[in-house]
Motif scaffolding. Structure first.
Motif, PDB file in Angstrom:
ATOM      1  N   TRP A  43     -13.470 -23.834  15.930  1.00 56.56           N
ATOM      2  CA  TRP A  43     -13.099 -24.694  14.888  1.00 56.56           C
ATOM      3  C   TRP A  43     -14.329 -25.659  15.201  1.00 56.56           C
ATOM      4  N   GLY A  44     -15.049 -25.790  16.242  1.00 61.77           N
ATOM      5  CA  GLY A  44     -15.906 -27.071  16.431  1.00 61.77           C
ATOM      6  C   GLY A  44     -15.129 -28.372  16.488  1.00 61.77           C
ATOM      7  N   VAL A  45     -14.156 -28.356  17.170  1.00 62.71           N
ATOM      8  CA  VAL A  45     -13.337 -29.775  17.039  1.00 62.71           C
ATOM      9  C   VAL A  45     -13.172 -30.119  18.736  1.00 62.71           C
ATOM     10  N   LEU A  46     -14.112 -29.806  19.531  1.00 61.71           N
ATOM     11  CA  LEU A  46     -13.821 -30.266  20.923  1.00 61.71           C
ATOM     12  C   LEU A  46     -14.339 -31.487  21.185  1.00 61.71           C
ATOM     13  N   ARG A  47     -15.149 -32.019  20.277  1.00 62.61           N
ATOM     14  CA  ARG A  47     -15.508 -33.633  20.349  1.00 62.61           C
ATOM     15  C   ARG A  47     -15.317 -34.084  18.876  1.00 62.61           C
ATOM     16  N   GLU A  48     -15.149 -33.729  17.894  1.00 59.90           N
ATOM     17  CA  GLU A  48     -14.841 -34.347  16.695  1.00 59.90           C
ATOM     18  C   GLU A  48     -13.240 -33.934  16.270  1.00 59.90           C
ATOM     19  N   LYS A  49     -12.386 -35.037  16.426  1.00 57.53           N
ATOM     20  CA  LYS A  49     -11.144 -34.681  16.243  1.00 57.53           C
ATOM     21  C   LYS A  49     -10.572 -35.377  14.849  1.00 57.53           C
ATOM     22  N   ARG A  50     -11.302 -35.050  13.656  1.00 62.31           N
ATOM     23  CA  ARG A  50     -10.912 -35.512  12.457  1.00 62.31           C
ATOM     24  C   ARG A  50     -11.646 -34.458  11.595  1.00 62.31           C
ATOM     25  N   VAL A  51     -10.945 -33.768  10.715  1.00 64.12           N
ATOM     26  CA  VAL A  51     -11.358 -33.199   9.894  1.00 64.12           C
ATOM     27  C   VAL A  51     -10.934 -33.182   8.401  1.00 64.12           C
ATOM     28  N   GLU A  52     -11.646 -32.770   7.248  1.00 67.37           N
ATOM     29  CA  GLU A  52     -11.220 -32.799   5.985  1.00 67.37           C
ATOM     30  C   GLU A  52     -10.963 -31.433   5.577  1.00 67.37           C
ATOM     31  N   LEU A  53      -9.855 -31.086   5.265  1.00 66.00           N
ATOM     32  CA  LEU A  53      -9.406 -29.710   4.697  1.00 66.00           C
ATOM     33  C   LEU A  53      -9.333 -29.672   3.047  1.00 66.00           C
ATOM     34  N   VAL A  54     -10.165 -28.891   2.714  1.00 61.82           N
ATOM     35  CA  VAL A  54     -10.372 -28.628   1.324  1.00 61.82           C
ATOM     36  C   VAL A  54      -9.817 -27.481   0.648  1.00 61.82           C
ATOM     37  N   LEU A  55      -8.394 -27.695  -0.104  1.00 59.30           N
ATOM     38  CA  LEU A  55      -8.196 -26.399  -0.930  1.00 59.30           C
ATOM     39  C   LEU A  55      -8.611 -26.185  -2.299  1.00 59.30           C
ATOM     40  N   THR A  56      -8.609 -25.147  -3.030  1.00 61.92           N
ATOM     41  CA  THR A  56      -9.260 -24.984  -4.163  1.00 61.92           C
ATOM     42  C   THR A  56      -8.158 -25.363  -5.122  1.00 61.92           C
ATOM     43  N   THR A  57      -8.485 -26.193  -6.251  1.00 60.95           N
ATOM     44  CA  THR A  57      -7.747 -26.741  -7.222  1.00 60.95           C
ATOM     45  C   THR A  57      -7.663 -25.473  -8.389  1.00 60.95           C
ATOM     46  N   ALA A  58      -6.565 -24.665  -8.559  1.00 63.54           N
ATOM     47  CA  ALA A  58      -6.413 -23.817  -8.934  1.00 63.54           C
ATOM     48  C   ALA A  58      -6.595 -24.013 -10.616  1.00 63.54           C
ATOM     49  N   PRO A  59      -7.032 -22.998 -11.448  1.00 65.26           N
ATOM     50  CA  PRO A  59      -7.378 -23.333 -12.882  1.00 65.26           C
ATOM     51  C   PRO A  59      -6.127 -23.218 -13.640  1.00 65.26           C
ATOM     52  N   GLU A  60      -5.608 -24.044 -14.610  1.00 59.42           N
ATOM     53  CA  GLU A  60      -4.517 -24.214 -15.109  1.00 59.42           C
ATOM     54  C   GLU A  60      -4.165 -22.985 -16.160  1.00 59.42           C
ATOM     55  N   SER A  61      -5.445 -22.498 -16.346  1.00 56.27           N
ATOM     56  CA  SER A  61      -5.195 -20.980 -17.119  1.00 56.27           C
ATOM     57  C   SER A  61      -4.525 -19.808 -16.614  1.00 56.27           C
ATOM     58  N   SER A  62      -4.332 -19.749 -15.045  1.00 52.75           N
ATOM     59  CA  SER A  62      -3.602 -18.793 -14.516  1.00 52.75           C
ATOM     60  C   SER A  62      -2.306 -19.106 -13.837  1.00 52.75           C
ATOM     61  N   PRO A  63      -1.255 -19.402 -14.684  1.00 54.62           N
ATOM     62  CA  PRO A  63      -0.084 -19.806 -14.306  1.00 54.62           C
ATOM     63  C   PRO A  63       0.884 -18.863 -13.304  1.00 54.62           C
ATOM     64  N   ARG A  64       0.341 -17.550 -13.592  1.00 58.92           N
ATOM     65  CA  ARG A  64       1.099 -16.580 -12.686  1.00 58.92           C
ATOM     66  C   ARG A  64       0.718 -16.451 -11.344  1.00 58.92           C
ATOM     67  N   GLU A  65      -0.709 -17.080 -11.336  1.00 53.27           N
ATOM     68  CA  GLU A  65      -1.523 -17.050 -10.037  1.00 53.27           C
ATOM     69  C   GLU A  65      -1.376 -18.127  -9.067  1.00 53.27           C
ATOM     70  N   ASN A  66      -1.034 -19.401  -9.707  1.00 55.26           N
ATOM     71  CA  ASN A  66      -1.020 -20.548  -8.921  1.00 55.26           C
ATOM     72  C   ASN A  66       0.437 -21.126  -8.849  1.00 55.26           C
ATOM     73  N   SER A  67       0.666 -21.837  -7.608  1.00 55.73           N
ATOM     74  CA  SER A  67       1.797 -22.700  -7.366  1.00 55.73           C
ATOM     75  C   SER A  67       1.328 -24.218  -7.514  1.00 55.73           C
ATOM     76  N   SER A  68       1.782 -25.056  -8.725  1.00 55.98           N
ATOM     77  CA  SER A  68       1.359 -26.008  -8.659  1.00 55.98           C
ATOM     78  C   SER A  68      -0.030 -26.160  -8.951  1.00 55.98           C
ATOM     79  N   LEU A  69      -0.882 -26.798  -8.033  1.00 57.03           N
ATOM     80  CA  LEU A  69      -2.284 -26.833  -8.296  1.00 57.03           C
ATOM     81  C   LEU A  69      -3.076 -25.993  -7.439  1.00 57.03           C
ATOM     82  N   VAL A  70      -2.389 -25.330  -6.674  1.00 55.51           N
ATOM     83  CA  VAL A  70      -3.148 -24.378  -5.452  1.00 55.51           C
ATOM     84  C   VAL A  70      -2.732 -22.966  -5.643  1.00 55.51           C
TER      85      VAL A  70
END
Length: 272
Positions: A43-70
């Motif tokens: 994961w490349g975190v032996l020295r860097e102990k802080r990461v930004e985890l980015v999840l996809t904002t799901a399109p609103e046009s897919s209500p059956r595929e997304n839960s809330s925004l993801v």
């Protein structure tokens, strides 16, 4: 005489107890180190102990595929990655959504979950990286032309459901900061993102570590069955080291907040 014997026995017992406790702690520390170091390298975190985890904002046009925004599978992947990094590797993990990702965070250590179709952060990063792989819609296309795409079936109700998917892990230097890395967890379909994440977690860490042979930059292609929406039996089927990490303008350093915003804006316009 008896007092001397008892004193000697007590001393030996005390020394033995100390040695036992020290040995137990040493074995635990060694066991934890042998488990966490390969994962930290992966994961490349032996020295860097802080990461930004980015999840996809799901399109609103897919209500059956997304839960809330993801998307559900990507939400599970994000939860598992965040828990693993936080609890196992003691990394500070901040979760964000791709649709509201701030310009000030692009030059950090990033883990991005989701493919370029719906995730604009993945799309921008891929346009500035040369990973030896391309995307044709939802198909993952390797440099030799081989294509990998989710397999589906249609049930008796006419509903299309996945039966297998492919996940892709891309870990390369961050094109917006040479001191940081990006790890992209991408799928042919949404289950593929979870497959990519699990290829980097728990029992798969050792196998994936062997596949990349300690390289800081690498790509992994994994596959798994999807049964009733559940990902099962993750296997790494391909691994390679990209020849060139940066593509085009990304080879030039980005300096300062203004330069970072300008580079992101230029890349976003060229990618869309």
């Amino acid at each position: 005489m008896i007092d001397e014997i008892l004193s000697g026995v007590s001393g030996n017992l005390f020394s033995g107890a100390i040695a036992f406790v020290f040995g137990l702690l040493a074995r635990r520390a060694w066991s934890r180190w042998t488990k966490t170091r390969p994962a930290g390298q992966l994961w490349g975190v032996l020295r860097e102990k802080r990461v930004e985890l980015v999840l996809t904002t799901a399109p609103e046009s897919s209500p059956r595929e997304n839960s809330s925004l993801v998307f559900p599978s990507e939400a599970i992947a994000g939860g598992e990655v965040s828990s693993y990094l936080t609890n196992m590797l003691k990394v500070e993990c901040r979760t964000r959504l791709s649709g509201t990702f701030p310009s000030t965070s692009w030059n950090r250590n990033l883990i991005v979950i989701g493919g370029p179709v719906h995730n604009n952060v993945t799309r921008i990063l891929l346009s500035r990286l040369d990973a030896g792989v391309e995307f044709d819609g939802h198909a993952i296309v390797l440099a030799d032309g081989r294509r990998f795409q989710a397999e589906t079936t249609v049930d008796e109700r006419g509903v299309t459901a996945p039966i297998a998917d492919f996940g892709l892990v891309i870990r390369l230097p961050n094109p917006f900061s040479s001191k940081q890395h990006v790890t992209l967890l991408i799928g042919s379909n949404t289950h593929g993102c979870l497959i990519a994440a699990r290829a980097m977690l728990h029992e798969n860490v050792k196998l994936s570590s062997r596949a990349v042979a300690g390289k800081e930059s690498f790509c992994l292609l994994a596959t798994a069955h999807v049964v009733s929406g559940e990902v099962q039996q993750v296997q790494v089927v391909e691994s390679w080291v990209p020849g060139s990490a940066l593509r085009g303008a990304a080879a030039f350093p980005v300096e300062g907040p203004a330069g970072l915003r300008e580079a992101i804006s230029a890349t976003d316009n060229s990618a869309t």
